[in-house]
Design a protein around this motif. Structure first.
Motif, PDB file in Angstrom:
ATOM      1  N   CYS A   1      -1.547 -11.897   0.177  1.00  0.00           N
ATOM      2  CA  CYS A   1      -0.942 -10.848  -0.573  1.00  0.00           C
ATOM      3  C   CYS A   1       0.163 -10.525  -0.209  1.00  0.00           C
ATOM      4  O   CYS A   1       1.021 -11.508   0.511  1.00  0.00           O
ATOM      5  CB  CYS A   1      -1.937  -9.336   0.547  1.00  0.00           C
ATOM      6  SG  CYS A   1      -3.772  -9.287   0.446  1.00  0.00           S
TER       7      CYS A   1
ATOM      8  N   CYS B   1       1.157  -5.530  -0.361  1.00  0.00           N
ATOM      9  CA  CYS B   1      -0.241  -5.368  -0.397  1.00  0.00           C
ATOM     10  C   CYS B   1      -0.388  -5.593   0.494  1.00  0.00           C
ATOM     11  O   CYS B   1      -0.520  -6.147   1.464  1.00  0.00           O
ATOM     12  CB  CYS B   1      -0.985  -5.894  -1.535  1.00  0.00           C
ATOM     13  SG  CYS B   1      -0.086  -6.012  -2.803  1.00  0.00           S
ATOM     14  N   GLU B   2       0.242  -4.706   1.849  1.00  0.00           N
ATOM     15  CA  GLU B   2      -0.219  -4.815   2.669  1.00  0.00           C
ATOM     16  C   GLU B   2      -2.148  -4.886   3.356  1.00  0.00           C
ATOM     17  O   GLU B   2      -1.900  -3.444   3.211  1.00  0.00           O
ATOM     18  CB  GLU B   2       0.515  -3.967   3.985  1.00  0.00           C
ATOM     19  CG  GLU B   2       2.351  -3.860   3.833  1.00  0.00           C
ATOM     20  CD  GLU B   2       3.182  -2.818   4.599  1.00  0.00           C
ATOM     21  OE1 GLU B   2       4.021  -3.385   4.419  1.00  0.00           O
ATOM     22  OE2 GLU B   2       2.094  -1.965   5.182  1.00  0.00           O
ATOM     23  N   VAL B   3      -2.454  -6.065   4.312  1.00  0.00           N
ATOM     24  CA  VAL B   3      -3.670  -5.540   4.461  1.00  0.00           C
ATOM     25  C   VAL B   3      -4.224  -5.497   5.746  1.00  0.00           C
ATOM     26  O   VAL B   3      -3.279  -6.940   6.260  1.00  0.00           O
ATOM     27  CB  VAL B   3      -4.673  -7.015   3.126  1.00  0.00           C
ATOM     28  CG1 VAL B   3      -6.009  -6.322   3.620  1.00  0.00           C
ATOM     29  CG2 VAL B   3      -4.504  -5.963   1.482  1.00  0.00           C
TER      30      VAL B   3
ATOM     31  N   GLN C   1      -6.887  -0.700   4.708  1.00  0.00           N
ATOM     32  CA  GLN C   1      -5.553  -0.249   4.257  1.00  0.00           C
ATOM     33  C   GLN C   1      -5.400  -1.263   3.148  1.00  0.00           C
ATOM     34  O   GLN C   1      -4.672  -2.434   3.024  1.00  0.00           O
ATOM     35  CB  GLN C   1      -4.881  -0.136   4.726  1.00  0.00           C
ATOM     36  CG  GLN C   1      -5.216   1.422   6.173  1.00  0.00           C
ATOM     37  CD  GLN C   1      -4.295   1.770   6.252  1.00  0.00           C
ATOM     38  OE1 GLN C   1      -2.465   1.782   5.924  1.00  0.00           O
ATOM     39  NE2 GLN C   1      -4.288   2.881   6.905  1.00  0.00           N
ATOM     40  N   ILE C   2      -5.075  -0.976   1.264  1.00  0.00           N
ATOM     41  CA  ILE C   2      -4.286  -1.640   0.421  1.00  0.00           C
ATOM     42  C   ILE C   2      -3.969  -0.990  -0.380  1.00  0.00           C
ATOM     43  O   ILE C   2      -4.167   0.572  -0.760  1.00  0.00           O
ATOM     44  CB  ILE C   2      -5.742  -2.298  -0.341  1.00  0.00           C
ATOM     45  CG1 ILE C   2      -4.877  -3.099  -0.848  1.00  0.00           C
ATOM     46  CG2 ILE C   2      -6.572  -0.935  -0.967  1.00  0.00           C
ATOM     47  CD1 ILE C   2      -6.354  -4.229  -2.039  1.00  0.00           C
ATOM     48  N   ASP C   3      -2.433  -0.942  -0.650  1.00  0.00           N
ATOM     49  CA  ASP C   3      -1.738  -0.711  -1.917  1.00  0.00           C
ATOM     50  C   ASP C   3      -1.809  -0.286  -2.763  1.00  0.00           C
ATOM     51  O   ASP C   3      -2.629  -1.424  -3.538  1.00  0.00           O
ATOM     52  CB  ASP C   3      -0.512  -1.146  -0.673  1.00  0.00           C
ATOM     53  CG  ASP C   3       1.088   0.388  -2.250  1.00  0.00           C
ATOM     54  OD1 ASP C   3       0.891   0.565  -3.196  1.00  0.00           O
ATOM     55  OD2 ASP C   3       1.347   1.087  -0.810  1.00  0.00           O
TER      56      ASP C   3
ATOM     57  N   CYS D   1      -0.770  -2.689  -5.441  1.00  0.00           N
ATOM     58  CA  CYS D   1      -1.957  -4.095  -5.337  1.00  0.00           C
ATOM     59  C   CYS D   1      -2.426  -4.814  -6.818  1.00  0.00           C
ATOM     60  O   CYS D   1      -3.667  -3.790  -7.143  1.00  0.00           O
ATOM     61  CB  CYS D   1      -2.720  -4.976  -4.111  1.00  0.00           C
ATOM     62  SG  CYS D   1      -1.645  -4.477  -2.882  1.00  0.00           S
TER      63      CYS D   1
ATOM     64  N   ASP E   1      -7.295  -8.974  -5.301  1.00  0.00           N
ATOM     65  CA  ASP E   1      -6.933  -8.763  -3.821  1.00  0.00           C
ATOM     66  C   ASP E   1      -8.071  -7.600  -3.297  1.00  0.00           C
ATOM     67  O   ASP E   1      -8.404  -8.343  -2.009  1.00  0.00           O
ATOM     68  CB  ASP E   1      -5.521  -7.840  -3.332  1.00  0.00           C
ATOM     69  CG  ASP E   1      -4.351  -8.795  -3.902  1.00  0.00           C
ATOM     70  OD1 ASP E   1      -4.991  -9.670  -3.899  1.00  0.00           O
ATOM     71  OD2 ASP E   1      -3.044  -8.483  -3.670  1.00  0.00           O
ATOM     72  N   LEU E   2      -8.780  -6.565  -3.819  1.00  0.00           N
ATOM     73  CA  LEU E   2      -9.447  -5.537  -2.970  1.00  0.00           C
ATOM     74  C   LEU E   2     -11.383  -6.211  -3.701  1.00  0.00           C
ATOM     75  O   LEU E   2     -11.686  -6.183  -2.513  1.00  0.00           O
ATOM     76  CB  LEU E   2     -10.075  -3.788  -3.989  1.00  0.00           C
ATOM     77  CG  LEU E   2     -10.480  -3.605  -3.233  1.00  0.00           C
ATOM     78  CD1 LEU E   2     -11.130  -2.935  -1.976  1.00  0.00           C
ATOM     79  CD2 LEU E   2     -10.856  -1.751  -3.746  1.00  0.00           C
TER      80      LEU E   2
ATOM     81  N   ALA F   1     -12.181   1.150   1.187  1.00  0.00           N
ATOM     82  CA  ALA F   1     -10.791  -0.158   1.686  1.00  0.00           C
ATOM     83  C   ALA F   1     -10.183   2.007   1.485  1.00  0.00           C
ATOM     84  O   ALA F   1      -9.931   2.645   0.762  1.00  0.00           O
ATOM     85  CB  ALA F   1     -10.176   0.018   0.660  1.00  0.00           C
TER      86      ALA F   1
END
Length: 467
Positions: free
Chosen positions: A10, A14-16, A53-55, A58, A62-63, A76
């Motif tokens: 990511c 995009c913090e996962v 969590q996802i910003d 992103c 990615d999701l 999420a």
């Protein structure tokens, strides 16, 4: 808490969260252990929560990759510059992406574009919320939102997801646990009830022993009684006993209230009446005096007999004993005490707040013996008037408690004094037949209704002499 492996590839924005993905077997085993450890007061933080969590900056792909690689992930948490924004469920995301041209529109674009189409009301619970409370609130949502995961908020603005399926399984486990606990409590209550019933049965037997086992048998006198407690123990009682000088003592009484307390005071009242009327003493209260004016109002007697007066002093002495020693209990009794001279059938009596007794002959009700004073145990140092009545051959004296006149039919109607009097007006051959007639009509009236109060009757007849 279940920890999942999420995307490592990511962008910095995009913090996962990244952790080890469990197998399905690990998932089931962990859940089984978790559910078995739940208690009725368990909260949401004790369940397995998802911290993915996802910003919103992103891209949607990615999701999509996160959902593809983590089949157990229910959704999420969406953030914007590190702040909580909302959530998106797996089900809703996949439904939107499956639509025509959705991949082209959303997968390469920031999630913020997708979120404008899928934003819904988010159900957020504090982490210390009871599971049962959260499940109840969750089921109140509109049908289209029932499968949406919940958001659980911790301190320091930490948010995690809870799968609704897990919540409902946990609720089912708690329901099972509650059912088991209720059964345990019911078993304990049943055991306690059986023990209490055994004790009450002993109390019933003891109370029965307080009633006279043998009624005095005197020439030309017939005595009949009946006693039907509304519960296992009662506050009513009757008594018939011999007094010094071959006089006959007759008592019918009704202690206020019902149940065990009334039954205990019934035994006390009955014992005190016997003790004091037999000219003995208790705790300094004595009736050994021969002074007619020392106790009770005897003005109503035409020909006062000292022995009868002395026995009747038991009412005042019992009243004083109860008010001096048990006033805080507020217990009292309506009581009729008569002293009969079998040689002349002259009856001296005190009616302490009790239902009127009746003298009945072949023509019907001849006389009513109304109260001559208040109930026993209410007013200290009360003077009770003594009255006198002369019974003639064939006369019947009948006393009863209010459980007779206030007996209720299935629809609530009282038996009433008028109905009792109508039965007393009818010719009768004996006191036994009279009580049997009353009982037959009374229990026909009650039918299958619950007996509301104790039912007690006492009847005495002076039989005509036969040659």
């Amino acid at each position: 808490m279940l920890i999942h492996q999420f995307l490592n590839a990511c962008t910095e924005s995009c913090e996962v969260s990244s952790n080890t993905q469990p197998t399905l077997g690990d998932y089931q085993e962990r859940f089984q252990d978790l559910f078995e450890s739940l208690k009725l007061e368990s909260t949401l933080q004790e369940l397995s929560l998802y911290d993915f969590q996802i910003d919103l900056s992103c891209p949607g792909e990615d999701l999509a990759k996160a959902f593809e690689q983590n089949p157990l992930l229910p959704g999420a948490i969406l953030t914007e510059q590190g702040q909580f924004k909302g959530k998106v469920s797996r089900q809703l995301f996949l439904r939107i992406i499956s639509r025509p041209y959705a991949r082209e529109l959303f997968l390469c674009a920031p999630l913020s574009r997708l979120y404008t189409y899928i934003e819904t009301d988010v159900l957020v619970f504090p982490s210390n919320t009871l599971i049962v409370k959260a499940a109840s609130r969750c089921l109140q949502r509109p049908p289209e939102l029932l499968t949406e995961p919940l958001v659980v908020k911790f301190d320091r603005e930490v948010y995690k997801l809870l799968d609704v399926h897990q919540l409902l399984v946990a609720q089912a486990q708690l329901h099972k646990l509650a059912t088991h606990l209720i059964k345990q409590q019911a078993d304990l209550l049943s055991q306690a009830k059986r023990a209490l019933d055994d004790e009450l049965e002993k109390g019933r037997q003891i109370q029965r022993d307080f009633l006279p086992t043998e009624i005095p048998q005197l020439p030309n006198l017939e005595i009949a009684t009946c006693f039907y407690p509304a519960r296992q123990v009662a506050g009513d009682f009757y008594d018939a006993f011999m007094l010094p000088g071959d006089y006959l003592g007759l008592v019918i009484a009704d202690v206020c209230d019902k149940g065990v307390g009334a039954a205990l005071f019934m035994a006390l009242f009955r014992s005190l009446m016997r003790i004091f009327s037999g000219q003995t003493n208790l705790y300094g209260l004595s009736i050994v005096t021969d002074d007619e004016d020392s106790c009770c109002d005897v003005d109503a007697l035409d020909a006062p007999v000292l022995a009868q007066i002395n026995a009747l002093k038991a009412v005042e002495l019992t009243n004083n004993y109860i008010t001096q020693n048990h006033a805080q209990m507020g217990m009292f009794a309506t009581l009729f005490f008569g002293v009969l001279n079998p040689a002349t059938n002259s009856l001296a009596y005190i009616n302490a707040g009790h239902e009127p007794l009746f003298v009945v002959n072949s023509q019907g009700v001849k006389q009513s013996l109304k109260p001559t004073g208040p109930a026993v145990g209410m007013i200290p140092d009360m003077k009770f008037k003594i009255h006198q009545v002369q019974l003639e051959p064939g006369d019947i004296l009948i006393g009863y408690t209010d459980g007779v006149t206030e007996a209720r039919a299935p629809k609530g109607e009282f038996f009433t004094l008028q109905r009792l009097l109508s039965l007393l007006e009818q010719p009768t051959s004996s006191v036994s037949d009279l009580l049997e007639r009353i009982k037959t009509n009374l229990f026909t009236h009650i039918n299958n209704a619950a007996q509301f109060d104790d039912i007690t009757m006492l009847a005495v007849q002076w039989l005509p002499q036969t040659r």
